[in-house]
Design a protein around this motif. Sequence first.
Motif, PDB file in Angstrom:
ATOM      1  N   ILE A 342       0.848  -1.190   0.000  1.00 50.50           N
ATOM      2  CA  ILE A 342       0.000   0.000   0.000  1.00 50.50           C
ATOM      3  C   ILE A 342       0.883   1.239   0.000  1.00 50.50           C
ATOM      4  O   ILE A 342       2.092   1.163   0.212  1.00 50.50           O
ATOM      5  N   SER A 343       0.266   2.380  -0.260  1.00 50.68           N
ATOM      6  CA  SER A 343       1.006   3.639  -0.236  1.00 50.68           C
ATOM      7  C   SER A 343       1.509   3.909   1.174  1.00 50.68           C
ATOM      8  O   SER A 343       0.973   3.379   2.151  1.00 50.68           O
ATOM      9  N   PRO A 344       2.554   4.725   1.310  1.00 47.62           N
ATOM     10  CA  PRO A 344       3.184   4.889   2.614  1.00 47.62           C
ATOM     11  C   PRO A 344       2.238   5.466   3.669  1.00 47.62           C
ATOM     12  O   PRO A 344       1.433   6.344   3.391  1.00 47.62           O
ATOM     13  N   THR A 345       2.341   4.924   4.860  1.00 47.62           N
ATOM     14  CA  THR A 345       1.640   5.511   6.000  1.00 47.62           C
ATOM     15  C   THR A 345       2.547   6.571   6.612  1.00 47.62           C
ATOM     16  O   THR A 345       3.764   6.562   6.418  1.00 47.62           O
ATOM     17  N   TRP A 346       1.934   7.481   7.338  1.00 49.27           N
ATOM     18  CA  TRP A 346       2.744   8.495   7.997  1.00 49.27           C
ATOM     19  C   TRP A 346       1.993   9.066   9.190  1.00 49.27           C
ATOM     20  O   TRP A 346       0.794   8.845   9.356  1.00 49.27           O
ATOM     21  N   ALA A 347       2.748   9.787  10.033  1.00 46.13           N
ATOM     22  CA  ALA A 347       2.171  10.374  11.235  1.00 46.13           C
ATOM     23  C   ALA A 347       1.055  11.348  10.870  1.00 46.13           C
ATOM     24  O   ALA A 347       1.214  12.192  10.001  1.00 46.13           O
ATOM     25  N   MET A 348      -0.069  11.224  11.552  1.00 46.67           N
ATOM     26  CA  MET A 348      -1.191  12.129  11.379  1.00 46.67           C
ATOM     27  C   MET A 348      -1.636  12.583  12.759  1.00 46.67           C
ATOM     28  O   MET A 348      -1.688  11.772  13.694  1.00 46.67           O
ATOM     29  N   ARG A 349      -1.913  13.820  12.903  1.00 49.41           N
ATOM     30  CA  ARG A 349      -2.247  14.486  14.180  1.00 49.41           C
ATOM     31  C   ARG A 349      -2.574  13.495  15.309  1.00 49.41           C
ATOM     32  O   ARG A 349      -3.582  12.809  15.273  1.00 49.41           O
ATOM     33  N   ALA A 350      -1.704  13.472  16.328  1.00 51.44           N
ATOM     34  CA  ALA A 350      -1.778  12.488  17.412  1.00 51.44           C
ATOM     35  C   ALA A 350      -1.736  11.080  16.841  1.00 51.44           C
ATOM     36  O   ALA A 350      -2.683  10.306  16.962  1.00 51.44           O
ATOM     37  N   PRO A 351      -0.621  10.722  16.173  1.00 47.97           N
ATOM     38  CA  PRO A 351      -0.566   9.506  15.347  1.00 47.97           C
ATOM     39  C   PRO A 351      -0.825   8.210  16.097  1.00 47.97           C
ATOM     40  O   PRO A 351      -1.543   7.343  15.598  1.00 47.97           O
ATOM     41  N   ASN A 352      -0.248   8.046  17.268  1.00 45.01           N
ATOM     42  CA  ASN A 352      -0.521   6.858  18.076  1.00 45.01           C
ATOM     43  C   ASN A 352      -1.659   7.105  19.053  1.00 45.01           C
ATOM     44  O   ASN A 352      -2.473   6.220  19.329  1.00 45.01           O
ATOM     45  N   GLU A 353      -1.705   8.322  19.558  1.00 48.02           N
ATOM     46  CA  GLU A 353      -2.580   8.620  20.681  1.00 48.02           C
ATOM     47  C   GLU A 353      -4.060   8.644  20.296  1.00 48.02           C
ATOM     48  O   GLU A 353      -4.910   8.176  21.063  1.00 48.02           O
ATOM     49  N   ALA A 354      -4.393   9.206  19.123  1.00 46.49           N
ATOM     50  CA  ALA A 354      -5.808   9.313  18.749  1.00 46.49           C
ATOM     51  C   ALA A 354      -6.456   7.935  18.582  1.00 46.49           C
ATOM     52  O   ALA A 354      -7.496   7.659  19.204  1.00 46.49           O
ATOM     53  N   PRO A 355      -5.889   7.042  17.759  1.00 52.57           N
ATOM     54  CA  PRO A 355      -6.510   5.709  17.673  1.00 52.57           C
ATOM     55  C   PRO A 355      -6.388   4.924  18.968  1.00 52.57           C
ATOM     56  O   PRO A 355      -7.308   4.193  19.351  1.00 52.57           O
ATOM     57  N   GLY A 356      -5.253   5.072  19.673  1.00 50.63           N
ATOM     58  CA  GLY A 356      -5.094   4.360  20.932  1.00 50.63           C
ATOM     59  C   GLY A 356      -6.113   4.782  21.965  1.00 50.63           C
ATOM     60  O   GLY A 356      -6.680   3.952  22.688  1.00 50.63           O
ATOM     61  N   ALA A 357      -6.371   6.079  22.054  1.00 49.27           N
ATOM     62  CA  ALA A 357      -7.340   6.579  23.023  1.00 49.27           C
ATOM     63  C   ALA A 357      -8.754   6.145  22.673  1.00 49.27           C
ATOM     64  O   ALA A 357      -9.569   5.894  23.572  1.00 49.27           O
ATOM     65  N   PHE A 358      -9.073   6.072  21.380  1.00 48.97           N
ATOM     66  CA  PHE A 358     -10.421   5.606  21.033  1.00 48.97           C
ATOM     67  C   PHE A 358     -10.647   4.206  21.579  1.00 48.97           C
ATOM     68  O   PHE A 358     -11.691   3.908  22.171  1.00 48.97           O
ATOM     69  N   ALA A 359      -9.654   3.323  21.422  1.00 46.88           N
ATOM     70  CA  ALA A 359      -9.810   1.951  21.894  1.00 46.88           C
ATOM     71  C   ALA A 359      -9.876   1.894  23.422  1.00 46.88           C
ATOM     72  O   ALA A 359     -10.800   1.301  24.002  1.00 46.88           O
ATOM     73  N   VAL A 360      -8.916   2.493  24.092  1.00 48.41           N
ATOM     74  CA  VAL A 360      -8.836   2.386  25.551  1.00 48.41           C
ATOM     75  C   VAL A 360      -9.993   3.115  26.229  1.00 48.41           C
ATOM     76  O   VAL A 360     -10.612   2.593  27.171  1.00 48.41           O
ATOM     77  N   GLU A 361     -10.311   4.312  25.751  1.00 45.77           N
ATOM     78  CA  GLU A 361     -11.370   5.088  26.396  1.00 45.77           C
ATOM     79  C   GLU A 361     -12.758   4.523  26.114  1.00 45.77           C
ATOM     80  O   GLU A 361     -13.680   4.692  26.913  1.00 45.77           O
ATOM     81  N   THR A 362     -12.917   3.844  24.996  1.00 47.95           N
ATOM     82  CA  THR A 362     -14.178   3.131  24.760  1.00 47.95           C
ATOM     83  C   THR A 362     -14.265   1.915  25.671  1.00 47.95           C
ATOM     84  O   THR A 362     -15.315   1.642  26.270  1.00 47.95           O
ATOM     85  N   ALA A 363     -13.157   1.179  25.797  1.00 51.85           N
ATOM     86  CA  ALA A 363     -13.143   0.022  26.694  1.00 51.85           C
ATOM     87  C   ALA A 363     -13.400   0.439  28.141  1.00 51.85           C
ATOM     88  O   ALA A 363     -14.091  -0.265  28.891  1.00 51.85           O
ATOM     89  N   MET A 364     -12.842   1.587  28.548  1.00 55.23           N
ATOM     90  CA  MET A 364     -13.097   2.075  29.905  1.00 55.23           C
ATOM     91  C   MET A 364     -14.577   2.383  30.110  1.00 55.23           C
ATOM     92  O   MET A 364     -15.142   2.154  31.188  1.00 55.23           O
ATOM     93  N   ASP A 365     -15.234   2.910  29.085  1.00 51.06           N
ATOM     94  CA  ASP A 365     -16.669   3.179  29.181  1.00 51.06           C
ATOM     95  C   ASP A 365     -17.439   1.869  29.309  1.00 51.06           C
ATOM     96  O   ASP A 365     -18.401   1.776  30.088  1.00 51.06           O
ATOM     97  N   GLU A 366     -17.012   0.856  28.560  1.00 49.20           N
ATOM     98  CA  GLU A 366     -17.663  -0.451  28.661  1.00 49.20           C
ATOM     99  C   GLU A 366     -17.467  -1.046  30.051  1.00 49.20           C
ATOM    100  O   GLU A 366     -18.376  -1.684  30.605  1.00 49.20           O
TER     101      GLU A 366
END
Length: 736
Positions: A342-366
């Motif tokens: 695939i075409s190259p991936t690259w850092a996008m605003r809060a590259p690790n933190e934004a997707p990571g927080a969606f997973a963890v903070e959703t799990a915390m809500d659950e």
Amino acid sequence: MTSKILGGETDRVDGPAKVTGRAQYASDHNMPGMAYGYVVLSTIGRGRIREMDTEAALRAPGVAAVYTPFSTFKLYAPLPGYPENFSPLQDRTVRYRGQIIALVMAESFEQARDAAALVVTHYDSEDPNVSLAAGSPGISAPGRPGAPPARSTLLAPGVKSLDEALAASKVTVEATFPQAAQHHVAMEPHATVAVWRDGHLTAYTGSQFPARHAVSLATQLGVAAERVRVICPYVGGGFGSRVICWSEAPLAAAAALELERPVKLVLTREQVFTVVGHRGALTQTVRLGALADGTLNAVSHESDAAMPVVGGWPSRPADDISAVLYKTPNLAIDQRVVPLDISPTWAMRAPNEAPGAFAVETAMDELAVALNIDPLELRLRNYATVVPGTTHPWSSKHLRECYEVGAKRFGWSKRRARPRSRTEGQWLIGTGMATAIYPAGRGPASARIRFHDDGTVTVASATSDLGTGSTTALAVLTADALGIPVRRITPLLGDTALPPGAAAAGSSATGSTTPAIQSAAQAAIKALVDTATTHPDSPFRGKEPDEVRYRNGFLSTHSNDAISFATLLKVTQTSGVEAVGSSEARTDNGSYAYHGFGAHFCEVRVNRYTGEPRVNRFTTVVDVGQVVNAKTTRSQIIGGVIFGIGHALLETNPIEATGRLASSNLGDYLVPVNADIPDLDVHWLNHPDTIYTPQGARGVGELGTVGSAAAVGNAVYNATGIRIRELPITLDKLLD
């Protein structure tokens, strides 16, 4: 003494130039005799170019040259660690769909575009590997300088495994969160205007890190770095996409050298989607185990991220979320990558933190739902005062106050915990919250301050401003350091001819530049005092330097009346006095952790008949140390939250089996517009982090993006009772 400038409501210094059209972006530069380029992209996902028919293109009106792998110029390999591990047009291998395979040069953009459509390419095609799911689980993610291992386990004494800790927990939650590719879609398309004079290259281009851009260009062109100058005083957005130098820049520079004339190469909106990188697809699995009182006993965070064979950003979402956010005696992290064509991936605003927080903070809500505990209370019960597994406190952490202030401003106490319990006509109403955290980095930077005999001051640093407010920040910081009004400060930036500046990346530009400006101000004041005490025409001649006092633009002694620096320079016939100051990257012995923090509170409505989700209200409170400028800080927080709302409800670009990204245009790749966003209530605390820097200002640009998508998703669950774990949350997923 408290500053009257820092934290005030200062208008953007560059605002008038932007709103009147005087600001020149990369493609606004026009040179006599300029040629225009247009790139041709591959239409297969993997294989080899057998032949290319360029005869019709070469005969087309206005065409100056057609460069292909069969007839090209020399470009050297890019810098190690850059997204793409090859240079364009140097071989016939097709590594992904949308790769640059030809460059057409003509007398106008339209002629180049029309001729490019006449290039016919024949391939030997292979089936590309583009499925993240098919390749999972992947291999261990590559390391980053200073980052912890991609796979690690922290266990309490006597605990043999994370599974054992989970089994001993009263309540457990396990959830998987897939996410397709996302794109930066900055307002300004990537472009380069390249001009050679006397063996030196000047590149007008958008860059978040001009110095690195220049070095990268020099490397691929095979010239000394001092022969390359990058100019980018105005940058029309970036969000990470302009941190590094993409292929359009060396192509434009090489073509300009070959043709011996200036070259302008502007990517079309569709081309930007594949040529300049994107946030890669990612699948995360989070497992949480808690005791009956809600305290975490075990946290497991696994991820599989797309990793292009051509190179890219290796997403490691647990490093900056699960590893630092909540206290837990047992923690396991396994971050993997899946090689894909695939075409190259690259850092996008809060590259690790934004997707990571969606997973963890959703799990915390659950987990909060499973325990029947208020989601805010659950986070307070797991509040970390030191980094898990260490004894290191934060340099400054006021997240608890963010929760308290945000909850009060939002009215969280009125929340109804039971889903679907609040309705307004045909709308289901729900509320949700989430936490934000982002690292506070600090790199090396230099700045030059010059006093002028007309009473003005210039401050110069080769950082850049991609709309974040760096131009105004330089002016505010200099005004504060010198004690003079902002209107008398002229900031110069975005030019590698200036003192080396900080990268406008990782929310670190302000924190890195602030101490450099303080150093430059002190050095410039010393140079001014030296002039005052040594120049034969100075009224202070013969005085000792420590007798002359500088204050708010004036110099004085006990026996001399105060005079302005402008008067001193005029009477001494000195046009200006200047000095350069520098600051190093933050170095410490690991005693502290450095982060910004925040809390999001969201209210949504979901139409019970159509499933349409809308955001009603949103409150964000952040702890970012000393705020430099209230106006641009507010703008950055709002922009970050809008980014998160876009991720939550709109943005996705699924990949087809052929390797084609299905939504690579602004008709299909949806981003938020005014109608999607309500008035956003944003607020910041006032706690300068003087351990981070003496001035105490941390970055803010990416923090608002972290967790905001989870706050929306958690509110959608509260409204509907439907838990959506795959972004975006579209109406088809909410029709039950």
